[in-house]
Design a protein around this motif. Structure first.
Motif, PDB file in Angstrom:
ATOM      1  N   LEU A   8      27.610  40.108  31.878  1.00 42.89           N
ATOM      2  CA  LEU A   8      28.643  38.365  31.897  1.00 42.89           C
ATOM      3  C   LEU A   8      29.672  39.267  32.483  1.00 42.89           C
ATOM      4  CD1 LEU A   8      26.815  35.773  29.402  1.00 42.89           C
ATOM      5  CD2 LEU A   8      27.014  35.631  32.038  1.00 42.89           C
ATOM      6  N   ALA A   9      30.386  40.484  31.164  1.00 44.57           N
ATOM      7  CA  ALA A   9      31.649  40.789  31.505  1.00 44.57           C
ATOM      8  C   ALA A   9      31.622  41.711  33.264  1.00 44.57           C
ATOM      9  CB  ALA A   9      31.372  41.993  30.526  1.00 44.57           C
ATOM     10  N   GLY A  10      30.751  41.566  33.904  1.00 45.95           N
ATOM     11  CA  GLY A  10      30.945  42.397  35.183  1.00 45.95           C
ATOM     12  C   GLY A  10      31.157  41.694  35.856  1.00 45.95           C
ATOM     13  N   THR A  11      29.709  40.071  35.541  1.00 40.55           N
ATOM     14  CA  THR A  11      30.006  39.236  36.487  1.00 40.55           C
ATOM     15  C   THR A  11      31.665  39.171  36.680  1.00 40.55           C
ATOM     16  OG1 THR A  11      28.181  38.943  36.286  1.00 40.55           O
ATOM     17  CG2 THR A  11      29.030  36.908  36.715  1.00 40.55           C
ATOM     18  N   LYS A  12      31.566  38.176  35.869  1.00 39.45           N
ATOM     19  CA  LYS A  12      33.084  37.648  35.277  1.00 39.45           C
ATOM     20  C   LYS A  12      34.183  38.885  35.899  1.00 39.45           C
ATOM     21  CE  LYS A  12      36.770  35.621  32.345  1.00 39.45           C
ATOM     22  NZ  LYS A  12      37.692  36.047  31.067  1.00 39.45           N
ATOM     23  N   PHE A  13      34.082  40.242  36.012  1.00 45.55           N
ATOM     24  CA  PHE A  13      35.288  40.880  36.882  1.00 45.55           C
ATOM     25  C   PHE A  13      35.104  40.620  38.194  1.00 45.55           C
ATOM     26  CE2 PHE A  13      35.865  45.192  38.934  1.00 45.55           C
ATOM     27  CZ  PHE A  13      37.592  45.505  38.262  1.00 45.55           C
ATOM     28  N   MET A  14      33.882  40.691  38.754  1.00 45.92           N
ATOM     29  CA  MET A  14      33.613  40.392  39.671  1.00 45.92           C
ATOM     30  C   MET A  14      33.767  39.673  40.549  1.00 45.92           C
ATOM     31  SD  MET A  14      32.610  43.998  40.632  1.00 45.92           S
ATOM     32  CE  MET A  14      32.263  43.525  42.572  1.00 45.92           C
ATOM     33  N   ILE A  15      34.109  38.240  39.605  1.00 42.46           N
ATOM     34  CA  ILE A  15      34.608  37.375  40.625  1.00 42.46           C
ATOM     35  C   ILE A  15      35.514  36.983  40.268  1.00 42.46           C
ATOM     36  CG2 ILE A  15      34.848  34.774  39.889  1.00 42.46           C
ATOM     37  CD1 ILE A  15      31.881  35.202  38.511  1.00 42.46           C
ATOM     38  N   GLN A  16      36.928  37.394  39.361  1.00 43.61           N
ATOM     39  CA  GLN A  16      37.753  37.675  39.132  1.00 43.61           C
ATOM     40  C   GLN A  16      38.298  38.539  40.798  1.00 43.61           C
ATOM     41  OE1 GLN A  16      38.774  38.780  35.001  1.00 43.61           O
ATOM     42  NE2 GLN A  16      39.235  36.981  34.949  1.00 43.61           N
ATOM     43  N   LEU A  17      37.486  39.486  40.628  1.00 45.69           N
ATOM     44  CA  LEU A  17      38.256  40.190  41.844  1.00 45.69           C
ATOM     45  C   LEU A  17      37.872  40.267  43.056  1.00 45.69           C
ATOM     46  CD1 LEU A  17      39.576  43.100  43.029  1.00 45.69           C
ATOM     47  CD2 LEU A  17      36.545  44.046  42.351  1.00 45.69           C
ATOM     48  N   ASN A  18      37.067  39.447  43.520  1.00 47.54           N
ATOM     49  CA  ASN A  18      36.826  38.433  44.913  1.00 47.54           C
ATOM     50  C   ASN A  18      38.192  37.415  44.811  1.00 47.54           C
ATOM     51  OD1 ASN A  18      35.592  38.191  47.093  1.00 47.54           O
ATOM     52  ND2 ASN A  18      34.819  36.088  45.753  1.00 47.54           N
ATOM     53  N   SER A  19      38.108  36.708  43.956  1.00 49.25           N
ATOM     54  CA  SER A  19      39.497  35.624  43.791  1.00 49.25           C
ATOM     55  C   SER A  19      40.699  36.752  44.569  1.00 49.25           C
ATOM     56  CB  SER A  19      39.549  35.705  42.624  1.00 49.25           C
ATOM     57  OG  SER A  19      38.373  34.540  42.560  1.00 49.25           O
ATOM     58  N   GLU A  20      40.748  37.745  43.527  1.00 50.46           N
ATOM     59  CA  GLU A  20      42.211  38.615  43.725  1.00 50.46           C
ATOM     60  C   GLU A  20      42.529  39.379  45.779  1.00 50.46           C
ATOM     61  OE1 GLU A  20      46.412  39.501  43.021  1.00 50.46           O
ATOM     62  OE2 GLU A  20      44.750  38.261  41.687  1.00 50.46           O
ATOM     63  N   VAL A  21      41.409  39.204  46.242  1.00 44.50           N
ATOM     64  CA  VAL A  21      41.408  39.799  47.031  1.00 44.50           C
ATOM     65  C   VAL A  21      41.415  38.989  48.108  1.00 44.50           C
ATOM     66  CG1 VAL A  21      40.051  40.987  49.192  1.00 44.50           C
ATOM     67  CG2 VAL A  21      39.415  42.370  46.429  1.00 44.50           C
ATOM     68  N   LYS A  22      40.621  37.715  47.756  1.00 40.37           N
ATOM     69  CA  LYS A  22      40.977  36.663  49.383  1.00 40.37           C
ATOM     70  C   LYS A  22      42.046  35.837  48.748  1.00 40.37           C
ATOM     71  CE  LYS A  22      36.092  35.444  49.287  1.00 40.37           C
ATOM     72  NZ  LYS A  22      35.348  33.673  49.062  1.00 40.37           N
ATOM     73  N   ARG A  23      43.228  35.937  47.590  1.00 40.90           N
ATOM     74  CA  ARG A  23      44.385  35.655  47.322  1.00 40.90           C
ATOM     75  C   ARG A  23      45.570  36.812  48.600  1.00 40.90           C
ATOM     76  NH1 ARG A  23      48.778  36.952  45.348  1.00 40.90           N
ATOM     77  NH2 ARG A  23      48.100  38.415  43.680  1.00 40.90           N
ATOM     78  N   CYS A  24      45.423  38.116  47.980  1.00 38.27           N
ATOM     79  CA  CYS A  24      46.062  39.300  48.942  1.00 38.27           C
ATOM     80  C   CYS A  24      45.704  38.967  50.354  1.00 38.27           C
ATOM     81  CB  CYS A  24      45.365  39.874  48.396  1.00 38.27           C
ATOM     82  SG  CYS A  24      46.290  40.244  47.010  1.00 38.27           S
ATOM     83  N   LEU A  25      44.619  38.313  50.479  1.00 39.28           N
ATOM     84  CA  LEU A  25      44.285  38.315  52.375  1.00 39.28           C
ATOM     85  C   LEU A  25      45.232  37.283  52.947  1.00 39.28           C
ATOM     86  CD1 LEU A  25      40.536  39.032  52.675  1.00 39.28           C
ATOM     87  CD2 LEU A  25      42.899  40.386  53.815  1.00 39.28           C
ATOM     88  N   ARG A  26      45.043  36.279  51.851  1.00 35.34           N
ATOM     89  CA  ARG A  26      45.720  34.680  52.618  1.00 35.34           C
ATOM     90  C   ARG A  26      47.051  35.068  52.520  1.00 35.34           C
ATOM     91  NH1 ARG A  26      41.465  32.247  49.163  1.00 35.34           N
ATOM     92  NH2 ARG A  26      44.031  32.559  47.149  1.00 35.34           N
ATOM     93  N   ARG A  27      47.615  35.806  51.875  1.00 30.04           N
ATOM     94  CA  ARG A  27      49.382  35.941  51.685  1.00 30.04           C
ATOM     95  C   ARG A  27      49.794  36.887  52.451  1.00 30.04           C
ATOM     96  NH1 ARG A  27      51.316  35.957  45.105  1.00 30.04           N
ATOM     97  NH2 ARG A  27      52.032  34.356  44.854  1.00 30.04           N
ATOM     98  N   GLY A  28      48.802  38.360  52.873  1.00 29.12           N
ATOM     99  CA  GLY A  28      48.764  39.072  53.709  1.00 29.12           C
ATOM    100  C   GLY A  28      49.501  40.929  52.938  1.00 29.12           C
ATOM    101  N   CYS A  29      48.793  40.380  51.382  1.00 30.74           N
ATOM    102  CA  CYS A  29      49.434  41.441  50.976  1.00 30.74           C
ATOM    103  C   CYS A  29      48.840  42.899  51.763  1.00 30.74           C
ATOM    104  CB  CYS A  29      48.373  41.755  49.547  1.00 30.74           C
ATOM    105  SG  CYS A  29      49.177  40.237  48.474  1.00 30.74           S
TER     106      CYS A  29
END
Length: 119
Positions: free
Chosen positions: A95-116
């Protein structure tokens, strides 16, 4: 068993279990202890919180047989888990690994939308 029509992607796995994301049904599937349980994202995080709250130290230090296992029934499922200390630690890892991967995926998508820019 995961629905054969589901469109699933592995989120995180260990030798003890795996979590898949199903974009077709907008849910997550936990395979653990030979069974599969479906969760909405909020229910998955509530389940993680419940598992993290189990007092492992008390289970190990108490001599009463009532402390040998923990019974956990996830919200909005028909599943009931009977967990010993080892199961709880394995489930926490999944569950900890799953939560980390979900949060990482959200952060990557956020960065891609912003053009980070990642250096």
């Amino acid at each position: 068993m995961i629905c054969p029509l589901a469109n699933v992607e592995k989120v995180f796995d260990t030798e003890h279990g795996v979590v898949y994301q199903c974009s077709r049904q907008n849910c997550y599937w936990l395979e653990f202890q030979g069974t599969t349980t479906a969760f909405k994202i909020s229910d998955l995080f509530l389940f993680k919180k419940r598992i993290d709250a189990i007092d492992i130290e008390a289970m190990l230090s108490e001599s009463s047989r009532s402390y040998d296992f923990e019974i956990v029934m996830p919200f909005r499922t028909e599943r009931c888990y009977l967990l010993n200390v080892s199961d709880i630690l394995n489930l926490r890892e999944i569950l900890a690994g799953t939560k980390f991967m979900i949060q990482l995926n959200s952060e990557v998508k956020r960065c891609l939308r912003r053009g980070c820019v990642i250096a």
